[in-house]
Design a protein around this motif. Structure first.
Motif, PDB file in Angstrom:
ATOM      1  N   ALA A 166       0.835  -1.205   0.000  1.00 22.55           N
ATOM      2  CA  ALA A 166       0.000   0.000   0.000  1.00 22.55           C
ATOM      3  C   ALA A 166       0.870   1.255   0.000  1.00 22.55           C
ATOM      4  N   GLU A 167       1.996   1.196   0.671  1.00 22.31           N
ATOM      5  CA  GLU A 167       2.863   2.372   0.807  1.00 22.31           C
ATOM      6  C   GLU A 167       3.515   2.749  -0.528  1.00 22.31           C
ATOM      7  N   ILE A 168       4.026   1.777  -1.261  1.00 18.26           N
ATOM      8  CA  ILE A 168       4.811   2.109  -2.478  1.00 18.26           C
ATOM      9  C   ILE A 168       4.144   1.655  -3.767  1.00 18.26           C
ATOM     10  N   GLY A 169       3.015   0.961  -3.671  1.00 19.61           N
ATOM     11  CA  GLY A 169       2.307   0.543  -4.881  1.00 19.61           C
ATOM     12  C   GLY A 169       2.961  -0.663  -5.525  1.00 19.61           C
ATOM     13  N   PRO A 170       2.222  -1.335  -6.419  1.00 16.00           N
ATOM     14  CA  PRO A 170       2.751  -2.557  -7.039  1.00 16.00           C
ATOM     15  C   PRO A 170       4.018  -2.290  -7.862  1.00 16.00           C
ATOM     16  N   LEU A 171       4.073  -1.143  -8.551  1.00 15.60           N
ATOM     17  CA  LEU A 171       5.236  -0.852  -9.383  1.00 15.60           C
ATOM     18  C   LEU A 171       6.458  -0.520  -8.510  1.00 15.60           C
ATOM     19  N   GLY A 172       6.212   0.125  -7.382  1.00 23.50           N
ATOM     20  CA  GLY A 172       7.304   0.383  -6.446  1.00 23.50           C
ATOM     21  C   GLY A 172       7.929  -0.918  -5.954  1.00 23.50           C
ATOM     22  N   GLY A 173       7.066  -1.887  -5.664  1.00 18.80           N
ATOM     23  CA  GLY A 173       7.561  -3.206  -5.262  1.00 18.80           C
ATOM     24  C   GLY A 173       8.386  -3.855  -6.360  1.00 18.80           C
ATOM     25  N   GLU A 174       7.930  -3.702  -7.599  1.00 16.76           N
ATOM     26  CA  GLU A 174       8.697  -4.289  -8.714  1.00 16.76           C
ATOM     27  C   GLU A 174      10.071  -3.650  -8.846  1.00 16.76           C
ATOM     28  N   VAL A 175      10.128  -2.331  -8.627  1.00 18.81           N
ATOM     29  CA  VAL A 175      11.427  -1.647  -8.709  1.00 18.81           C
ATOM     30  C   VAL A 175      12.381  -2.208  -7.655  1.00 18.81           C
ATOM     31  N   LEU A 176      11.892  -2.349  -6.423  1.00 18.62           N
ATOM     32  CA  LEU A 176      12.770  -2.878  -5.368  1.00 18.62           C
ATOM     33  C   LEU A 176      13.217  -4.304  -5.690  1.00 18.62           C
ATOM     34  N   ARG A 177      12.299  -5.111  -6.202  1.00 19.38           N
ATOM     35  CA  ARG A 177      12.667  -6.493  -6.527  1.00 19.38           C
ATOM     36  C   ARG A 177      13.669  -6.543  -7.683  1.00 19.38           C
ATOM     37  N   ALA A 178      13.540  -5.597  -8.629  1.00 18.84           N
ATOM     38  CA  ALA A 178      14.486  -5.561  -9.755  1.00 18.84           C
ATOM     39  C   ALA A 178      15.882  -5.179  -9.273  1.00 18.84           C
ATOM     40  N   VAL A 179      15.945  -4.201  -8.367  1.00 29.05           N
ATOM     41  CA  VAL A 179      17.255  -3.807  -7.834  1.00 29.05           C
ATOM     42  C   VAL A 179      17.862  -4.962  -7.041  1.00 29.05           C
ATOM     43  N   LYS A 180      17.010  -5.626  -6.261  1.00 29.20           N
ATOM     44  CA  LYS A 180      17.516  -6.767  -5.483  1.00 29.20           C
ATOM     45  C   LYS A 180      18.041  -7.868  -6.405  1.00 29.20           C
ATOM     46  N   ALA A 181      17.312  -8.141  -7.466  1.00 30.36           N
ATOM     47  CA  ALA A 181      17.758  -9.194  -8.388  1.00 30.36           C
ATOM     48  C   ALA A 181      19.104  -8.837  -9.015  1.00 30.36           C
ATOM     49  N   ALA A 182      19.346  -7.527  -9.215  1.00 33.45           N
ATOM     50  CA  ALA A 182      20.621  -7.107  -9.814  1.00 33.45           C
ATOM     51  C   ALA A 182      21.777  -7.241  -8.817  1.00 33.45           C
ATOM     52  N   LEU A 183      21.525  -6.930  -7.558  1.00 33.83           N
ATOM     53  CA  LEU A 183      22.613  -6.902  -6.575  1.00 33.83           C
ATOM     54  C   LEU A 183      22.734  -8.203  -5.787  1.00 33.83           C
ATOM     55  N   ASP A 184      21.633  -8.916  -5.662  1.00 34.06           N
ATOM     56  CA  ASP A 184      21.580 -10.125  -4.819  1.00 34.06           C
ATOM     57  C   ASP A 184      20.779 -11.178  -5.557  1.00 34.06           C
ATOM     58  N   PRO A 185      21.335 -11.650  -6.688  1.00 31.88           N
ATOM     59  CA  PRO A 185      20.534 -12.540  -7.549  1.00 31.88           C
ATOM     60  C   PRO A 185      20.073 -13.806  -6.833  1.00 31.88           C
ATOM     61  N   GLY A 186      20.836 -14.265  -5.826  1.00 31.26           N
ATOM     62  CA  GLY A 186      20.419 -15.455  -5.089  1.00 31.26           C
ATOM     63  C   GLY A 186      19.361 -15.167  -4.039  1.00 31.26           C
ATOM     64  N   GLY A 187      19.172 -13.886  -3.743  1.00 29.51           N
ATOM     65  CA  GLY A 187      18.148 -13.519  -2.763  1.00 29.51           C
ATOM     66  C   GLY A 187      18.511 -13.835  -1.324  1.00 29.51           C
ATOM     67  N   VAL A 188      19.828 -13.967  -1.037  1.00 29.70           N
ATOM     68  CA  VAL A 188      20.218 -14.407   0.310  1.00 29.70           C
ATOM     69  C   VAL A 188      20.205 -13.287   1.349  1.00 29.70           C
ATOM     70  N   LEU A 189      20.156 -12.033   0.884  1.00 29.02           N
ATOM     71  CA  LEU A 189      20.289 -10.918   1.830  1.00 29.02           C
ATOM     72  C   LEU A 189      18.988 -10.646   2.582  1.00 29.02           C
ATOM     73  N   ASN A 190      19.027 -10.870   3.874  1.00 37.83           N
ATOM     74  CA  ASN A 190      17.930 -10.563   4.798  1.00 37.83           C
ATOM     75  C   ASN A 190      16.546 -10.949   4.249  1.00 37.83           C
ATOM     76  N   PRO A 191      16.350 -12.227   3.951  1.00 33.88           N
ATOM     77  CA  PRO A 191      15.064 -12.634   3.366  1.00 33.88           C
ATOM     78  C   PRO A 191      13.893 -12.364   4.307  1.00 33.88           C
ATOM     79  N   GLY A 192      12.757 -12.075   3.691  1.00 31.24           N
ATOM     80  CA  GLY A 192      11.535 -11.883   4.484  1.00 31.24           C
ATOM     81  C   GLY A 192      11.374 -10.490   5.056  1.00 31.24           C
TER      82      GLY A 192
END
Lengths: 524, 524
Positions: free
Chosen positions: B492-518
């Motif tokens: 609700a705070e950042i909207g669906p597209l805001g979430g996609e942006v954060l996930r895209a940045v995470k995929a670029a920097l932490d492709p395995g997703g190991v950093l502070n999951p959840g």
């Protein structure tokens, strides 16, 4: 705005005989008479917008708002850098957009982006068209066509809140219009860059602009409280509350994105009350280093002027000579204070003490008044000089206080070294116009004979200056943005991983890559 | 730091009989005696770190810096929210990290991330461990193991520049240590959140922290001039120059990233000179609304205190009662001024006029001195109340000035509504402690009987408050960050597209997703 020059043709500057003599003497070059070609002789590439595509776009914005005539395409064929103007003056408007679109509102922008992404059409957002770094160059980037998205119809005051002191403005609102609308509520933005008369608030946001009174009003990005951004993937809205710890500030990712990640359609801004009182004072310092130190002491104190700039010896001398005034030795600082009556007096008194302690001698308000009356006119003089065969261009950077003077010397030397040759000399002038607790900006103005190949001549100088900036801890741009011109230095500025982050965000928001291709974001 | 409570066990608060009576009367609940279980009875899940993995990590940080003993794992099993402490006090430390690593420097952090990414081990960066939103909960997130990356050995003053007034600090530096190192240069950060004694500068950056004197010194993110960030894909360095228009500010993308995009290892910060003078003044207002208006007038003027807060009627009453003082009617504001001698006097005089004009009556410096002497002690009292069967917890938000009082009412009502039942009543108190030109924060403190199921009871209240925040234009967090607890409201705070942006940045920097999951980043 003139297609071959800055601003209003009626305000064109004249070169009086004294200035002509000064210029030709200092630059060791004769003045010439090099008018631009007539508009009918400018060559534009043909529009590649096919009938079907035109119909699809007209279906969104209305038929009258898709323009493919040469007069409109010429006026969207680039920005206002000296290289831009040199090309157009010589009769070339290539690249030119295949069409210019005039959407009415956010929803039309949103649908234009969806159509263009699906149809593989590049989109170049166009606000005031004042970019001096190639930011609005209509590069096709391998797509079927390229359109300029002119946002001038997004010109509303969407909402105003005088309790929270915020306003939401359409991205296409130009500053004088914004100020007029906000003045009805007793408010102002206080954002006055040199491009003030033409630049749009969306453009300010997209380029992280900084105004002449940034010491008091802050950079444009610091005034932004919310953004509405159209992207090929949908709409992104950021901000609202005055501060948040709810993850990274995504608004800051859109600020400075130069139309490569989305099209900013509405900008929520912090306002200030219109000042009751303006007080000006100029100061003289024995040399630039002493003047810079004085500004550092102000920037690091709790009591600051609203506007503070210090000119180096060269810019001080030229300014006086051009104004027909006796040049004071050393260098000059101009300070301005805005606020309520007693508050301004108290602040000015405190700053006066600091400036005297830092080695300054007071010059009274007149030099500031002179600066104020000429503050938006330099681009007109640049154009008149171009017609006389003189290149005049600017570039800027910023660095920490510790790095500032070594950077100043390195860039000055690089420019002089690149331009002092058999075609003439160069005058390199500089001022500090934006100060922060940890550092300041440097704004260089260069004048030199255009020579036989002016574009190549300037390109050589710009490259030398940019390399010096990168080597001496400066940023490649403090407030002109990146566009095409600074893009070769972006990899050094943000590192390989920084580039990957920008490309990842772009892939998420603009998977087809149609938004402003060839700008800002470095290649892998 | 105690494993079941805040801070230093020697500083534990006591409940004097007067306070006991007050609490049990107001909350309509008898006080109980509920001590935590002894440490040896706390149950931890077994460590899943196999020998090979341990060896690989020991190869990076050294064998002595990989700890798998229960005492260390327990102390990294979460943060310091009331739910965290309730669980541990009841004998559960699940989840716990499979190991705790203590890297020595940036390069070791970098290599740990590479190993963990390759080996599919989740990494939870751990600074001071003071999170109250689940930010350091060691969630395994489907990976083979989870390690806490304790940054306490990154505790150096890397560099200091008293000309540019900047310092680079290791991310693990705790605030008192930072202040001691900077004091040797006559400088201070001026960042004093309630967690001041334990929180680390890396944690402040990762969570967009805000200190009690933010009116004068700014939010922590505004002090940051550069960052060094280790990621599974390499090192990202941001910032340096005081301002730039070279694309989006990538430092702002790391600020508030809560260890999900990278591990901040070094923080470059703007410093201030240590104040010569501190001047305090308290004011009384007839009601909260009038006090808030007074703070708005200050926040929107050019002359501001360094610290400004106003307590609502409830917090004013309870504060006086706890201090054994006569409660003044209405509500109280506390102001602090820091700077040089004459400058502070002038500023205080100007603010005094504004406060009187806004309907305030002066109370002198004593209430501020009382507040200063207790400013870091509230968490100790919270723990003592927990031992007496009373839940005391805080939550916070921010909104524009226009939205502030409706939000205040909505959240107060939501908390009271969720907690007033047969198990007792609730006291809901609130203060404004961070003001901006466009709005302010609201900080709520709630006390209520723990009841039969305290975790569920608090969870119900927190959910009601968070829903009210989202519905009334507040941010889900002004300075506590997101962690696990606020994550359900991030979409609700950042909207669906805001979430996609954060996930895209995470995929670029932490492709395995190991950093502070959840944490932080909402699910698609």
């Amino acid at each position: 705005m003139s297609w071959f020059a800055w601003g209003d043709p009626a305000k064109a500057a004249t070169l009086d005989p004294g200035l002509r003599d000064l210029v030709s003497q200092v630059l060791r070059a004769p003045l010439e008479d090099l008018p631009p070609v007539p508009e009918e002789r400018v060559e534009l590439p043909p529009s590649l917008l096919g009938a079907r595509l035109r119909e699809a776009l007209a279906g969104v914005v209305g038929d009258g708002h898709v323009r493919t005539d040469d007069a409109v395409r010429l006026r969207h064929s680039g920005g206002k850098s000296t290289p831009d103007l040199l090309s157009r003056r010589a009769g070339s408007a290539d690249p030119a957009p295949d069409a210019v679109l005039y959407p009415a509102d956010h929803d039309e922008v949103q649908r234009v982006l969806e159509v263009c992404s699906a149809e593989r059409v590049a989109v170049v957002p166009f606000g005031g068209g004042t970019s001096v770094v190639g930011g609005v160059a209509p590069l096709r980037g391998g797509f079927r066509a390229v359109v300029a998205l002119d946002l001038r119809r997004l010109d509303r005051l969407v909402s105003v809140d005088t309790t929270s002191m915020t306003a939401v403005l359409g991205a296409g609102v130009r500053t004088p219009h914004a100020e007029a609308m906000l003045a009805e509520h007793g408010c102002t933005l206080g954002h006055l860059p040199q491009s003030y008369e033409y630049a749009s608030v969306g453009g300010y946001a997209a380029t992280r602009s900084s105004g002449q009174a940034s010491s008091g009003y802050g950079r444009f990005e610091d005034m932004v409280v919310s953004l509405r951004v159209a992207t090929p993937r949908g709409t992104l809205e950021t901000g609202g509350p005055p501060a948040s710890a709810a993850g990274p500030d995504l608004g800051r990712l859109m600020l400075g994105s130069e139309g490569t990640l989305g099209v900013i359609t509405e900008v929520g801004l912090r306002m200030r009350r219109r000042p009751e009182r303006v007080l000006d004072e100029a100061w003289s310092f024995p040399d630039f280093a002493t003047g810079v130190e004085a500004l550092r002491s102000l920037a690091q104190s709790d009591v600051r002027p609203t506007m503070a700039r210090v000119l180096d010896e060269s810019e001080t001398f030229v300014g006086a000579a051009m104004g027909g005034r006796e040049a004071t030795p050393g260098c000059q600082a101009v300070l301005g204070f805005e606020g309520t009556g007693t508050e301004v007096e108290a602040r000015a008194a405190s700053v006066r003490e600091a400036m005297a302690a830092a080695g300054g001698a007071p010059l009274g308000p007149d030099p500031v008044a002179h600066w104020r009356s000429n503050r938006f006119s330099a681009p007109y003089l640049r154009d008149t000089l171009l017609s006389a065969g003189i290149l005049a261009e600017t570039l800027e950077t910023a660095a920490s206080w510790t790095d500032l003077l070594p950077l100043y010397t390195a860039v000055s030397d690089a420019l002089t070294g690149a331009l002092e040759d058999e075609e003439g000399g160069a005058v390199v002038m500089c001022h500090v116009s934006h100060t922060y607790p940890t550092g300041a900006s440097l704004y260089f103005t260069v004048a030199t004979a255009a020579g036989a190949a002016p574009l190549e001549r300037w390109s050589r100088a710009k490259r030398a200056a940019s390399d010096a900036i990168a080597a001496h801890h400066g940023t490649i741009t403090h407030h002109h943005a990146v566009g095409t011109d600074h893009r070769p230095w972006m990899a050094a500025e943000i590192g390989p991983l920084g580039g990957e982050v920008l490309r990842a965000v772009k892939a998420a928001l603009d998977p087809g890559g149609v938004l402003n291709p060839g700008k800002l974001i470095p290649e892998p």
